[in-house]
Design an enzyme around this catalytic site. Structure first.
Site, PDB file in Angstrom:
ATOM      1  N   TYR A   1       0.840  -1.210   0.000  1.00 32.85           N
ATOM      2  CA  TYR A   1       0.000   0.000   0.000  1.00 32.85           C
ATOM      3  C   TYR A   1       0.868   1.250   0.000  1.00 32.85           C
ATOM      4  O   TYR A   1       0.569   2.239  -0.670  1.00 32.85           O
ATOM      5  CB  TYR A   1      -0.933   0.020   1.225  1.00 32.85           C
ATOM      6  CG  TYR A   1      -1.916   1.161   1.131  1.00 32.85           C
ATOM      7  CD1 TYR A   1      -3.100   1.015   0.416  1.00 32.85           C
ATOM      8  CD2 TYR A   1      -1.623   2.404   1.699  1.00 32.85           C
ATOM      9  CE1 TYR A   1      -3.972   2.079   0.267  1.00 32.85           C
ATOM     10  CE2 TYR A   1      -2.489   3.469   1.556  1.00 32.85           C
ATOM     11  CZ  TYR A   1      -3.668   3.305   0.838  1.00 32.85           C
ATOM     12  OH  TYR A   1      -4.534   4.355   0.688  1.00 32.85           O
TER      13      TYR A   1
ATOM     14  N   PHE B   1      -7.097  22.529 -24.176  1.00 36.97           N
ATOM     15  CA  PHE B   1      -7.378  21.102 -24.281  1.00 36.97           C
ATOM     16  C   PHE B   1      -8.589  20.826 -23.391  1.00 36.97           C
ATOM     17  O   PHE B   1      -8.731  21.411 -22.318  1.00 36.97           O
ATOM     18  CB  PHE B   1      -6.199  20.205 -23.907  1.00 36.97           C
ATOM     19  CG  PHE B   1      -6.544  18.770 -24.168  1.00 36.97           C
ATOM     20  CD1 PHE B   1      -6.654  18.311 -25.475  1.00 36.97           C
ATOM     21  CD2 PHE B   1      -6.879  17.910 -23.141  1.00 36.97           C
ATOM     22  CE1 PHE B   1      -7.089  17.013 -25.748  1.00 36.97           C
ATOM     23  CE2 PHE B   1      -7.300  16.610 -23.409  1.00 36.97           C
ATOM     24  CZ  PHE B   1      -7.397  16.166 -24.720  1.00 36.97           C
ATOM     25  N   THR B   2      -9.432  19.917 -23.846  1.00 33.78           N
ATOM     26  CA  THR B   2     -10.745  19.702 -23.215  1.00 33.78           C
ATOM     27  C   THR B   2     -10.673  19.536 -21.691  1.00 33.78           C
ATOM     28  O   THR B   2     -11.285  20.301 -20.946  1.00 33.78           O
ATOM     29  CB  THR B   2     -11.402  18.474 -23.856  1.00 33.78           C
ATOM     30  OG1 THR B   2     -10.488  17.378 -23.795  1.00 33.78           O
ATOM     31  CG2 THR B   2     -11.768  18.741 -25.316  1.00 33.78           C
TER      32      THR B   2
ATOM     33  N   ASP C   1       2.109  20.922 -20.141  1.00 32.91           N
ATOM     34  CA  ASP C   1       1.385  19.679 -20.335  1.00 32.91           C
ATOM     35  C   ASP C   1       2.367  18.814 -21.132  1.00 32.91           C
ATOM     36  O   ASP C   1       2.506  18.961 -22.345  1.00 32.91           O
ATOM     37  CB  ASP C   1       0.082  19.903 -21.104  1.00 32.91           C
ATOM     38  CG  ASP C   1      -0.671  18.589 -21.314  1.00 32.91           C
ATOM     39  OD1 ASP C   1      -0.027  17.527 -21.209  1.00 32.91           O
ATOM     40  OD2 ASP C   1      -1.881  18.621 -21.583  1.00 32.91           O
TER      41      ASP C   1
ATOM     42  N   LYS D   1       0.103   8.354 -23.261  1.00 31.02           N
ATOM     43  CA  LYS D   1       0.515   8.720 -24.627  1.00 31.02           C
ATOM     44  C   LYS D   1       2.000   8.395 -24.799  1.00 31.02           C
ATOM     45  O   LYS D   1       2.351   7.240 -25.003  1.00 31.02           O
ATOM     46  CB  LYS D   1       0.227  10.206 -24.880  1.00 31.02           C
ATOM     47  CG  LYS D   1      -1.239  10.513 -25.139  1.00 31.02           C
ATOM     48  CD  LYS D   1      -2.065  10.613 -23.898  1.00 31.02           C
ATOM     49  CE  LYS D   1      -3.424  11.211 -24.110  1.00 31.02           C
ATOM     50  NZ  LYS D   1      -4.242  11.211 -22.887  1.00 31.02           N
TER      51      LYS D   1
ATOM     52  N   ARG E   1     -12.792  16.559 -33.636  1.00 32.32           N
ATOM     53  CA  ARG E   1     -12.093  17.609 -32.892  1.00 32.32           C
ATOM     54  C   ARG E   1     -12.502  18.940 -33.500  1.00 32.32           C
ATOM     55  O   ARG E   1     -11.760  19.580 -34.237  1.00 32.32           O
ATOM     56  CB  ARG E   1     -10.566  17.449 -32.939  1.00 32.32           C
ATOM     57  CG  ARG E   1     -10.029  16.195 -32.293  1.00 32.32           C
ATOM     58  CD  ARG E   1      -9.784  16.252 -30.794  1.00 32.32           C
ATOM     59  NE  ARG E   1     -10.935  16.095 -29.936  1.00 32.32           N
ATOM     60  CZ  ARG E   1     -10.837  15.775 -28.637  1.00 32.32           C
ATOM     61  NH1 ARG E   1      -9.686  15.553 -28.062  1.00 32.32           N
ATOM     62  NH2 ARG E   1     -11.919  15.686 -27.894  1.00 32.32           N
TER      63      ARG E   1
ATOM     64  N   PHE F   1     -18.372  15.869 -25.979  1.00 33.95           N
ATOM     65  CA  PHE F   1     -17.993  15.028 -27.122  1.00 33.95           C
ATOM     66  C   PHE F   1     -17.962  13.542 -26.771  1.00 33.95           C
ATOM     67  O   PHE F   1     -18.129  12.693 -27.629  1.00 33.95           O
ATOM     68  CB  PHE F   1     -16.621  15.460 -27.679  1.00 33.95           C
ATOM     69  CG  PHE F   1     -15.517  15.437 -26.662  1.00 33.95           C
ATOM     70  CD1 PHE F   1     -15.304  16.515 -25.834  1.00 33.95           C
ATOM     71  CD2 PHE F   1     -14.699  14.326 -26.530  1.00 33.95           C
ATOM     72  CE1 PHE F   1     -14.288  16.489 -24.879  1.00 33.95           C
ATOM     73  CE2 PHE F   1     -13.689  14.287 -25.588  1.00 33.95           C
ATOM     74  CZ  PHE F   1     -13.490  15.376 -24.757  1.00 33.95           C
TER      75      PHE F   1
HETATM   76  N1  PM9 Z   1      -6.058  13.091 -24.483  1.00 33.97           N
HETATM   77  C1  PM9 Z   1      -6.800  12.098 -26.475  1.00 33.97           C
HETATM   78  O1  PM9 Z   1      -7.445  11.217 -27.047  1.00 33.97           O
HETATM   79  C2  PM9 Z   1      -7.745  11.303 -24.234  1.00 33.97           C
HETATM   80  C3  PM9 Z   1      -9.198  11.464 -24.501  1.00 33.97           C
HETATM   81  S1  PM9 Z   1      -9.794  13.057 -24.998  1.00 33.97           S
HETATM   82  C4  PM9 Z   1     -10.041  13.875 -23.503  1.00 33.97           C
HETATM   83  O2  PM9 Z   1      -6.084  12.927 -27.090  1.00 33.97           O
HETATM   84  C5  PM9 Z   1      -3.491  16.240 -23.363  1.00 33.97           C
HETATM   85  C6  PM9 Z   1      -2.687  17.031 -24.323  1.00 33.97           C
HETATM   86  C7  PM9 Z   1      -4.224  15.146 -23.764  1.00 33.97           C
HETATM   87  C8  PM9 Z   1      -5.014  14.428 -22.818  1.00 33.97           C
HETATM   88  C9  PM9 Z   1      -5.836  13.358 -23.204  1.00 33.97           C
HETATM   89  C10 PM9 Z   1      -4.986  14.853 -21.467  1.00 33.97           C
HETATM   90  C11 PM9 Z   1      -5.776  14.144 -20.430  1.00 33.97           C
HETATM   91  C12 PM9 Z   1      -4.244  15.946 -21.133  1.00 33.97           C
HETATM   92  N2  PM9 Z   1      -3.526  16.618 -22.069  1.00 33.97           N
HETATM   93  O3  PM9 Z   1      -6.823  11.234 -20.716  1.00 33.97           O
HETATM   94  O4  PM9 Z   1      -6.733  12.121 -18.418  1.00 33.97           O
HETATM   95  O5  PM9 Z   1      -4.175  14.783 -25.050  1.00 33.97           O
HETATM   96  O6  PM9 Z   1      -4.875  10.717 -19.248  1.00 33.97           O
HETATM   97  O7  PM9 Z   1      -5.138  12.952 -20.120  1.00 33.97           O
HETATM   98  C13 PM9 Z   1      -6.846  12.191 -25.036  1.00 33.97           C
HETATM   99  P1  PM9 Z   1      -5.950  11.679 -19.605  1.00 33.97           P
END
Ligand code: PM9
Length: 462
Positions: free
Chosen positions: A76, A128-129, A219, A262, A386, A453
């Site tokens: 843990y 970014f969303t 980011d 990513k 997008r 979306f």
């Molecule tokens: N990006 C993408 O498909 C995941 C789904 S869309 C919300 O591109 C950036 C630059 C991203 C990103 C996620 C996140 C969030 C932050 N910054 O999905 O929470 O491209 O791990 O990361 C998506 P998490």
């Protein structure tokens, strides 16, 4: 024999395990699309042939990473995998402190909650969303300070992710530096087409921010891809290693949020990394409320090990060259066919320019959503909107944002698909292009409150 000028690259791995793909009939796809309300996020993965929805968490892990999974220390507290990850984040990214989170938005949540107070402004190089939503939920207002070229799909500026220093300075003058807790700089810029930021620009952003006492929060989700573009496009970096460029990029910031799903070649994981001890103390305290103890942050020990090993593999030259080479390859083929895409091609995806692809549709008829649905219907290939749907609504007026970019993203998971899959994809896009004039738009029939979306539903316009 005379050698060709441009030598081919091949995937720098061989395949040890395979996952079989399922082909569907047009009738099956029509039914699946109707059930999904024309939203590719709502399709079952079982109904998809080539999945280019996202490069997030869809990567293939290596044998080295899988071996690391078996060394998961599931204590843990104080898992040895946490310390391995901490070591690699310090070594490759250069930050002092690490707070693991379950994925990127976990880190965004924590940093936004700590640093943003109601009435604050947060500049950034395009929204970014999830990032913008967390900033807004904390009471802040996002302000786009990216260069104008980023909003032009045809501009071939090599660093379309750059911050416009004049826009940034104007904002500082207008609202005062005390109302700007930090600037977010995304490396690369997802919504602009996976476009990079130059080292020179980031250095200038850092200097201007320092002068005004404003933090720079990166980011760093695709910072390794950004480092590759610096190496291939920025003077003076040709002979530097990807690891050195990454380290330098991060040195011009105070902290970073990271979605490890990513660049870092894993299926789940993220982190917040920082240099300031006071902010770190607060983050370490907050993570136990929302994610988990500060030495696991919502992850299993094995997940942290896979991410730590993923960092080591992601900075390898052969990997990143082939990864971005694959995207470039598809971009070149589509361009040859006269299909409108965002130029130059970015790190993680090809972005089809839906406004130009379907010029007869108004933006309120959701051209990108429509195109993503048609591509699925044509071929079983899943892509992502997008454009206007992703952009959401203005939080003050409630009106739709009408972004200049109305795009469909064909996103390439790392180490998953081969060049033959790329060829099939290109041909499928071409087939839709050949019948584009007959394609009708969509209307939105269900709209969720946050990040619409993901779950919005649509009907065909008659
Ligand atoms: N990006 C993408 O498909 C995941 C789904 S869309 C919300 O591109 C950036 C630059 C991203 C990103 C996620 C996140 C969030 C932050 N910054 O999905 O929470 O491209 O791990 O990361 C998506 P998490």
């Amino acid at each position: 024999m005379e050698q060709s000028k441009k030598r081919s690259w091949a995937e720098p791995f061989k395949i040890k395990v395979v996952e079989l793909l399922k082909m569907t009939t047009p009738e099956e796809r029509q039914k699946a699309l109707l059930e999904a309300g024309y939203n590719t996020f709502l399709l079952r993965s079982d109904d998809v042939y080539i999945d280019l929805l996202t490069d997030s968490g869809t990567n293939a892990m290596s044998d080295y990473q899988w071996a690391g999974m078996m060394l998961g220390d599931e204590a843990y507290a104080g898992s040895k995998n946490f310390y391995n990850l901490e070591h690699n984040v310090q070594k490759y990214y250069g930050y002092k402190y690490l707070v693991p989170t379950h994925q990127g938005r976990g880190a965004e949540h924590i940093i936004s909650k700590i640093l943003i107070k109601p009435g604050h402004y947060i500049p950034g190089n395009m929204y970014f969303t999830t990032t913008r939503l967390h900033q807004e939920l904390a009471g802040g207002t996002f302000v786009d300070v990216i260069i104008d070229e980023a909003h032009d799909p045809e501009s071939t500026h090599p660093f379309k992710g750059n911050v416009d220093l004049q826009k940034y300075e104007d904002l500082i003058k207008k609202v005062g530096p005390k109302n700007i807790p930090y600037i977010t700089v995304a490396l690369t810029v997802n919504m602009a087409g996976g476009q990079p930021v130059s080292v020179e620009n980031l250095k200038q952003v850092h200097e201007m921010s320092k002068k005004h006492g404003i933090r720079v929060v990166l980011d760093a989700t695709r910072a390794i891809e950004n480092a590759y573009f610096v190496k291939t496009r920025e003077k003076g970096y040709e002979n530097k290693s990807i690891a050195d460029i990454l380290h330098e990029l991060c040195s011009y910031s105070n902290a970073c949020t990271m979605s490890g799903k990513k660049d870092l070649l894993v299926n789940i994981g993220g982190f917040l990394a920082l240099n300031e001890s006071e902010v770190f103390e607060e983050a370490r305290n907050m993570v136990v409320v929302y994610e988990g103890l500060h030495t696991y942050g919502g992850l299993a020990g094995r997940d942290m090990e896979a991410m730590s090993r993923g960092i080591e593999e992601a900075v390898q030259e052969a990997h990143i060259r082939a990864r971005i080479g694959q995207v470039e390859y598809v971009g070149e083929r589509l361009t040859e066919l006269g299909i409108p895409i965002v130029h130059p091609t970015g790190g993680h995806a090809i972005f089809l320019n839906a406004k130009k692809f379907l010029p007869h549709l108004k933006q309120i008829e959701f051209p990108a959503q429509t195109l993503a649905a048609e591509l699925y219907l044509e071929s079983g290939i899943r892509s992502m909107e997008r454009g206007i749907v992703s952009a959401g609504r203005d939080k003050q007026t409630g009106d739709h944002y009408f972004p200049k970019l109305e795009l469909v993203r064909l996103t390439f998971p790392r180490r998953v698909y081969t060049q033959a899959h790329c060829d099939v994809t290109t041909e499928a896009v071409e087939s839709v292009f050949n019948r584009k004039d007959k394609i009708k738009g969509l209307k939105m029939v269900y709209e969720p409150k946050y990040l619409r979306f993901f779950q919005a539903r649509f009907d065909k316009l008659s």
